[in-house]
Scaffold this motif. Structure first.
Motif, short mmCIF file in Angstrom:
data_model
loop_
_atom_site.label_atom_id
_atom_site.label_comp_id
_atom_site.label_asym_id
_atom_site.label_seq_id
_atom_site.Cartn_x
_atom_site.Cartn_y
_atom_site.Cartn_z
N ASN A 192 -1.85 -1.09 -6.90
CA ASN A 192 -2.49 -2.09 -6.34
C ASN A 192 -2.38 -2.16 -4.69
OD1 ASN A 192 -4.26 -2.13 -8.53
ND2 ASN A 192 -3.67 -4.63 -8.63
N ASP A 193 -3.08 -2.19 -3.74
CA ASP A 193 -2.64 -2.53 -2.45
C ASP A 193 -2.80 -4.05 -2.47
OD1 ASP A 193 -2.56 -2.62 0.07
OD2 ASP A 193 -4.40 -2.04 0.74
N GLU A 194 -1.56 -4.69 -2.08
CA GLU A 194 -1.54 -6.31 -2.20
C GLU A 194 -0.83 -6.63 -0.76
OE1 GLU A 194 -2.77 -7.77 -4.47
OE2 GLU A 194 -2.74 -6.65 -6.29
N ARG A 249 0.15 -3.07 -12.62
CA ARG A 249 -0.55 -2.58 -11.65
C ARG A 249 -0.37 -3.55 -9.93
NH1 ARG A 249 -4.44 0.75 -13.29
NH2 ARG A 249 -5.40 0.38 -11.51
N GLY A 250 -0.27 -4.62 -10.22
CA GLY A 250 0.02 -5.38 -9.12
C GLY A 250 1.24 -4.98 -8.21
N LYS A 308 0.79 -1.32 0.01
CA LYS A 308 0.01 -0.13 0.01
C LYS A 308 0.85 1.46 0.13
CE LYS A 308 -3.92 2.09 2.31
NZ LYS A 308 -4.79 2.00 3.37
N MET A 317 -1.15 -10.74 -5.04
CA MET A 317 -0.60 -10.07 -6.19
C MET A 317 -0.47 -10.71 -7.41
SD MET A 317 3.04 -7.90 -6.73
CE MET A 317 3.97 -9.30 -7.54
N GLU A 337 -8.87 -3.35 -14.12
CA GLU A 337 -8.61 -2.24 -13.10
C GLU A 337 -7.92 -2.95 -11.93
OE1 GLU A 337 -8.08 0.91 -13.08
OE2 GLU A 337 -8.79 0.98 -15.06
N PHE A 338 -8.38 -4.34 -11.63
CA PHE A 338 -8.01 -5.13 -10.44
C PHE A 338 -6.58 -5.73 -10.46
CE2 PHE A 338 -8.87 -8.90 -12.82
CZ PHE A 338 -9.67 -8.62 -13.66
#
Length: 199
Positions: free
Chosen positions: A143-145, A138-139, A8, A133, A197-198
């Motif tokens: 993203n928050d992984e 993006r990952g 994050k 992730m 987006e995910f």
């Protein structure tokens, strides 16, 4: 031993890059079998060689940031057995084509594109990087992984057995008869994941 990383914050994202850098450095020096299982695979920056500190691994890199796909390719060229499992999806086309094209005939490389894939992980003989992730831009960057790195040999052995049981019999070796680049749908740089987006 287990290390948890939450991506994050900028610190967490930097820790992820450092972990991947150290894993790949070890694999380049002492090659091992690699399992990369990820629904989606796109390229992202990992190893920061702008100061030249990592040039002893590969002087040809020069002063730049080395990407995840570049590191996979180089690890395979140095002797790692590379097993890649991804979802059969347009977003993976560019990465799959690049791996198939750039890895030489004398590398031990197999790739499987499957219709249904939920597992994720980067597994070697000495460590297992697992979590939420996908191995995408993006990952790694947006993203928050939550990701965990473990060196527990019992877990590593069990996961290797599971990956082999699930995927090894479906494998077909890489083929040079993969068509030309015009058959791969290209998207503008930076936009390849806008529809996901995910990731």
């Amino acid at each position: 031993m287990t290390r948890d990383i939450v991506t994050k914050t900028p610190l967490g994202k930097r820790q992820l890059r450092e972990v991947l850098t150290n894993i790949f450095a070890g694999l380049i020096i002492v090659p091992e079998e690699i399992w990369l299982v990820t629904a989606w695979l796109t390229d992202f920056d990992v190893l920061d060689n702008r100061s030249g500190n990592w040039s002893f691994l590969n002087p040809e890199w020069g002063p730049k940031t080395v990407t995840f796909i570049e590191l996979l390719e180089f690890a395979a060229h140095k002797g790692c057995k590379l097993n890649v499992v991804v979802k059969k999806d347009e977003i993976n086309s560019k990465s799959v084509y690049r791996l198939k094209t750039n890895l030489r005939e004398n590398t031990d490389f197999k790739i499987l594109e499957t219709e249904d894939l939920h597992k994720k992980g980067f597994l070697t003989q000495t460590c297992f990087l697992k979590g939420s992730m996908n191995f995408t831009y993006r990952g790694a960057n947006l993203n928050d992984e939550l990701i965990s790195l473990t060196s527990d040999q019992h877990e590593i052995s069990n996961m290797k057995i599971e990956f082999k049981n699930d995927y090894i019999f479906s494998y077909s070796p890489k083929s040079r008869e993969i068509g030309d680049e015009s058959s791969v749908t290209e998207r503008p740089v930076g936009d390849e994941e806008d529809d996901y987006e995910f990731l």
